[in-house]
Design an enzyme around this catalytic site. Sequence first.
Site, PDB file in Angstrom:
ATOM      1  N   GLN A  36       0.809  -1.261   0.008  1.00 24.75           N
ATOM      2  CA  GLN A  36       0.149  -0.014  -0.030  1.00 24.75           C
ATOM      3  C   GLN A  36       0.793   1.186  -0.027  1.00 24.75           C
ATOM      4  O   GLN A  36       0.607   2.257   0.727  1.00 24.75           O
ATOM      5  CB  GLN A  36      -1.147  -0.105   1.314  1.00 24.75           C
ATOM      6  N   CYS A  37       1.930   1.314  -0.776  1.00 30.05           N
ATOM      7  CA  CYS A  37       2.863   2.403  -0.951  1.00 30.05           C
ATOM      8  C   CYS A  37       2.758   3.082  -2.058  1.00 30.05           C
ATOM      9  O   CYS A  37       2.327   2.363  -3.248  1.00 30.05           O
ATOM     10  CB  CYS A  37       4.380   1.759  -0.625  1.00 30.05           C
ATOM     11  N   GLY A  38       3.310   4.254  -2.171  1.00 30.70           N
ATOM     12  CA  GLY A  38       3.142   4.839  -3.386  1.00 30.70           C
ATOM     13  C   GLY A  38       4.272   4.275  -4.384  1.00 30.70           C
ATOM     14  O   GLY A  38       4.111   4.518  -5.687  1.00 30.70           O
ATOM     15  N   PHE A  39       5.337   3.419  -3.768  1.00 28.18           N
ATOM     16  CA  PHE A  39       6.262   2.865  -4.723  1.00 28.18           C
ATOM     17  C   PHE A  39       5.673   1.329  -5.063  1.00 28.18           C
ATOM     18  O   PHE A  39       6.459   0.704  -5.968  1.00 28.18           O
ATOM     19  CB  PHE A  39       7.739   2.523  -4.097  1.00 28.18           C
ATOM     20  N   THR A  40       4.415   0.957  -4.527  1.00 25.67           N
ATOM     21  CA  THR A  40       4.219  -0.262  -5.019  1.00 25.67           C
ATOM     22  C   THR A  40       4.079  -0.707  -6.529  1.00 25.67           C
ATOM     23  O   THR A  40       4.236  -1.930  -6.720  1.00 25.67           O
ATOM     24  CB  THR A  40       2.581  -0.609  -4.247  1.00 25.67           C
TER      25      THR A  40
END
Length: 161
Positions: A36-40
């Site tokens: 659930q990360c911006g980098f996912t």
Amino acid sequence: MPNSIYDFTVTDIQGNNISMSSFKGKVLLIVNTASQCGFTPQYKALEELYQSYSAKGFAVLGFPCNQFGAQEKENEAKISQFCEINFGVSFPLFSKIEVNGANAAPLYQYLKNTAKGVLGTEGIKWNFTKFLVDGEGNVLERFAPTTKPETLAPKIAKLLS
């Protein structure tokens, strides 16, 4: 004192103990991940690297971690399912670990000590920090979460040649 990453045992996402020595001879990109990360979306590029170079002796190893913004809340079964359904991940995933602090996984303690971050810091700053390891188990370089996996292709190709 460990001499290489091959001196460690880790637990895969199915709960099996895996000796890192089983990756001897392979160039590795070891990454702490989160769903659930911006980098996912980097999962897609990591999988593309894996598909491009796995036959030549390369592997991506993903280690889910919930230490940054609580962005990996799920259990191992849900993490595995999420990665496969959303990004077609087929590279090895491991059990959720901690990468910083007193409970940091021993492999990550070694990675951080061997390849320091910006200004010589050891701590992992965020999800999707990447460590490049050569075929002899030597940690060569650490890359920031903002480093796009595809930009590492030339370094990987050079190590494989």
